[in-house]
Every structure is written in C-alpha cells, then in structure tokens.
Design a protein around this motif. Structure first.
Motif, PDB file in Angstrom:
ATOM      1  N   VAL A 180       2.218   3.911 -23.000  1.00  0.00           N
ATOM      2  CA  VAL A 180       1.750   3.942 -21.616  1.00  0.00           C
ATOM      3  C   VAL A 180       0.482   3.103 -21.540  1.00  0.00           C
ATOM      4  CG1 VAL A 180       2.766   6.167 -21.032  1.00  0.00           C
ATOM      5  CG2 VAL A 180       0.470   6.077 -22.038  1.00  0.00           C
ATOM      6  N   PHE A 181       0.200   2.564 -20.365  1.00  0.00           N
ATOM      7  CA  PHE A 181      -0.958   1.687 -20.222  1.00  0.00           C
ATOM      8  C   PHE A 181      -1.506   1.770 -18.807  1.00  0.00           C
ATOM      9  CE2 PHE A 181       2.865  -0.735 -19.347  1.00  0.00           C
ATOM     10  CZ  PHE A 181       2.575  -1.371 -18.148  1.00  0.00           C
ATOM     11  N   GLN A 218      -7.971  -4.477  -8.260  1.00  0.00           N
ATOM     12  CA  GLN A 218      -6.617  -4.249  -8.750  1.00  0.00           C
ATOM     13  C   GLN A 218      -6.556  -2.994  -9.615  1.00  0.00           C
ATOM     14  OE1 GLN A 218      -7.205  -7.711 -10.792  1.00  0.00           O
ATOM     15  NE2 GLN A 218      -6.728  -9.109  -9.132  1.00  0.00           N
ATOM     16  N   ARG A 219      -5.453  -2.270  -9.475  1.00  0.00           N
ATOM     17  CA  ARG A 219      -5.181  -1.098 -10.307  1.00  0.00           C
ATOM     18  C   ARG A 219      -3.710  -1.127 -10.693  1.00  0.00           C
ATOM     19  NH1 ARG A 219      -7.776  -0.186  -5.970  1.00  0.00           N
ATOM     20  NH2 ARG A 219      -5.988   0.610  -4.817  1.00  0.00           N
ATOM     21  N   GLU A 220      -3.420  -0.810 -11.941  1.00  0.00           N
ATOM     22  CA  GLU A 220      -2.026  -0.740 -12.359  1.00  0.00           C
ATOM     23  C   GLU A 220      -1.867   0.280 -13.476  1.00  0.00           C
ATOM     24  OE1 GLU A 220      -0.942  -4.061 -15.629  1.00  0.00           O
ATOM     25  OE2 GLU A 220      -1.373  -4.903 -13.647  1.00  0.00           O
ATOM     26  N   ALA A 221      -0.678   0.845 -13.562  1.00  0.00           N
ATOM     27  CA  ALA A 221      -0.341   1.795 -14.611  1.00  0.00           C
ATOM     28  C   ALA A 221       1.138   1.660 -14.890  1.00  0.00           C
ATOM     29  CB  ALA A 221      -0.682   3.223 -14.189  1.00  0.00           C
ATOM     30  N   GLY A 222       1.522   1.885 -16.148  1.00  0.00           N
ATOM     31  CA  GLY A 222       2.930   1.707 -16.452  1.00  0.00           C
ATOM     32  C   GLY A 222       3.330   2.281 -17.784  1.00  0.00           C
ATOM     33  N   ILE A 223       4.580   2.023 -18.125  1.00  0.00           N
ATOM     34  CA  ILE A 223       5.171   2.516 -19.363  1.00  0.00           C
ATOM     35  C   ILE A 223       6.065   1.429 -19.940  1.00  0.00           C
ATOM     36  CG2 ILE A 223       7.123   3.577 -18.150  1.00  0.00           C
ATOM     37  CD1 ILE A 223       6.947   5.867 -20.225  1.00  0.00           C
ATOM     38  N   ARG A 245       9.933  -2.490 -19.339  1.00  0.00           N
ATOM     39  CA  ARG A 245       8.540  -2.274 -18.926  1.00  0.00           C
ATOM     40  C   ARG A 245       8.513  -2.023 -17.417  1.00  0.00           C
ATOM     41  NH1 ARG A 245       3.378  -4.246 -20.932  1.00  0.00           N
ATOM     42  NH2 ARG A 245       1.870  -4.555 -19.249  1.00  0.00           N
ATOM     43  N   ALA A 246       7.881  -0.935 -17.001  1.00  0.00           N
ATOM     44  CA  ALA A 246       7.753  -0.604 -15.578  1.00  0.00           C
ATOM     45  C   ALA A 246       6.278  -0.460 -15.237  1.00  0.00           C
ATOM     46  CB  ALA A 246       8.496   0.682 -15.255  1.00  0.00           C
ATOM     47  N   THR A 247       5.855  -1.086 -14.149  1.00  0.00           N
ATOM     48  CA  THR A 247       4.446  -1.114 -13.767  1.00  0.00           C
ATOM     49  C   THR A 247       4.300  -0.798 -12.290  1.00  0.00           C
ATOM     50  OG1 THR A 247       4.038  -2.863 -15.399  1.00  0.00           O
ATOM     51  CG2 THR A 247       2.330  -2.469 -13.751  1.00  0.00           C
ATOM     52  N   LEU A 248       3.439   0.147 -11.971  1.00  0.00           N
ATOM     53  CA  LEU A 248       3.024   0.403 -10.597  1.00  0.00           C
ATOM     54  C   LEU A 248       1.675  -0.275 -10.382  1.00  0.00           C
ATOM     55  CD1 LEU A 248       3.859   4.210 -10.261  1.00  0.00           C
ATOM     56  CD2 LEU A 248       4.928   2.366  -8.949  1.00  0.00           C
TER      57      LEU A 248
END
Length: 263
Positions: A30-31, A62-67, A77-80
């Motif tokens: 996760v990141f 900018q903000r992002e989070a994903g797995i 890879r999925a990123t919001l």
C-alpha cells in the motif's frame, strides 16, 4: 490582444512531495503521497491573454493513495487521487477573435486509476489501464452563472487503453491497442446546461516494427477501422453558424517509416 512587452510581475511558488510505501506481504503493498506543484505560464502563453495582463502561476495540491500487487510477472496497481488547483492555465476559444489564455477559477480533479499487465506467453504481453475521473469547479462565476460543483468542459469521464504486444521473431514486433474515451462536456458549457455530452468513442491502432542491421522499419495503421469521431466540440460559439460545432478527427491513416542508426 497580447500582453505588453514592458509588463513585469514577481511571483513565488513552492513544490515538493512526500510519500510512504508499506509492504503488507512480499506481493502486496500500500502507498500514499502528498504533494504540491506549480506551473508558470510560458512567454507564448503570456503573449496572448484575454485582457493583456500576465497570467498568474498555476498551483496544485495533490493527494493519492493506492494498493499494488505483483506476482509471477503480473502487476495490478490501483490509485485514488485528488488534485485541487488554483489559477489553472487554460486556453479559451471564446475570447474574440481567436481565443486567448486565461486562469480558471479554483478546480478539483479526482478519480481512480487502475493499471494492469501480465505475460500471456514467452512472446506476448498484455497490459491496460482504466481511469474514472471527475473535474469540477470548486467555485466561480461564468456568464453570470455560479458554476460551483459543475463539470469542467473537455474532461472525459472515463479513459481506457488495452494493449497487446507480440514478439513474432527476435527482431519483429507487432503491437495492437484499443483506446476508449468516454463522454465529456462540450467547450463553453461551464454551466452544464447543454442537454448532450460529446459522444464516447473507441479507436484501434496497429503497429509493426522490424530491425535488420542498423535499420529499423515500421508500419502503422492508425484508426484501423476508420472510425468517424471527434475529440473537440463547442457550443454557443460566436464563430459557429449552428449551436454546436465539432471538429472531426482523421479516418484511417497508414504510415511507413525507416530509421538508420549510425554506429
């Protein structure tokens, strides 16, 4: 009109980012990331503004989070993400007579991006990506209409690409792709009161490359199935005789090229 040659302005901006990645297992991570960025208008952009004034710098948070999952040569890879922009630099075709550059009111762009790839065999790979996105005005008034929360024109709601690459021989590759662009608001529809959106479309491309000695030759078939579509349209423009003007893209195109590399 253009900006005057003797105009001056001094602005400062900051950029930076911080990110964190944590491995849950050997295959799963996760990141997250936070960042700021900026863009100063170029000389050409400042040379043609709506009222002759210099443009303000575009800034973003900018903000992002994903797995991400990796295993046996495959990757998903999925990123919001969410991006808040101030003074977004934008070319508006509505300024008489030929359009001009301007700063938009505050905007927010957010969405989900999914990337995936895997090997089908020792000679073939398949990959793809999907973006589901929204772009809206955070606040602002255009043409006397409060556009807070309304869609920004010319931002597709969905984008997708599927690619297949086949290594037919050690020096011969065939690549095929299909790209999809979803519906989007017409230009000049900041109020979102036009009943229709621009039609979605899908385009297929095919490319063959072959290397022999120092030569690299290629053949490309763009828009392979001769799809009729347009990627830009505008409503209620002073330059159009009808309410909607659309600008069609080329049909099927065939391109051949040869490149020689000196060694």
């Amino acid at each position: 009109g253009g900006a005057g040659p003797l105009q001056r302005q001094t602005r400062s901006a900051r950029a930076g980012e911080i990110g964190l990645q944590h491995l849950l297992t050997e295959r799963l991570a996760v990141f997250g990331k936070l960042g700021t960025s900026f863009r100063f208008a170029s000389v050409d952009e400042n040379g043609y503004t709506a009222n002759g004034s210099l443009l303000e710098p575009q800034t973003a948070r900018q903000r992002e989070a994903g797995i991400e999952y990796r295993a046996n040569g495959s990757r998903v890879r999925a990123t919001l993400y969410a991006i808040d922009l101030d003074n977004e630099i934008y070319f508006s075709p509505l300024v008489v007579p030929f359009g001009a550059n301007t700063n938009l009111s505050p905007t927010r762009r957010e969405g989900l991006e999914v990337l995936a790839s895997t090997a089908l065999s020792g000679t073939a790979d398949i990959s793809g990506n999907l973006v589901l996105q929204s772009a809206r005005f955070s606040r602002g008034v255009y043409g006397g209409v409060d556009v807070s929360g309304r869609d920004i024109p010319l931002v597709p709601r969905a984008l997708a690409v599927l690619r297949l690459e086949w290594r037919a021989r050690p020096r011969t590759r065939v690549a095929a792709s299909v790209s999809y662009t979803g519906g989007q608001r017409y230009d000049n529809d900041q109020a979102n009161d036009f009943a229709r959106t621009m039609p979605a479309y899908a385009i297929a491309d095919l490319k063959l490359t072959h290397q022999t000695g120092s030569w690299l030759v290629s053949a490309i078939a763009g828009n392979l199935f001769d799809k009729r579509y347009y990627s830009y349209g505008i409503v209620d423009s002073f330059a159009c005789a009808t309410r909607v003007c659309a600008y069609p893209q080329p049909g099927r195109t065939l391109i051949a090229s040869a490149e020689y590399r000196f060694r």
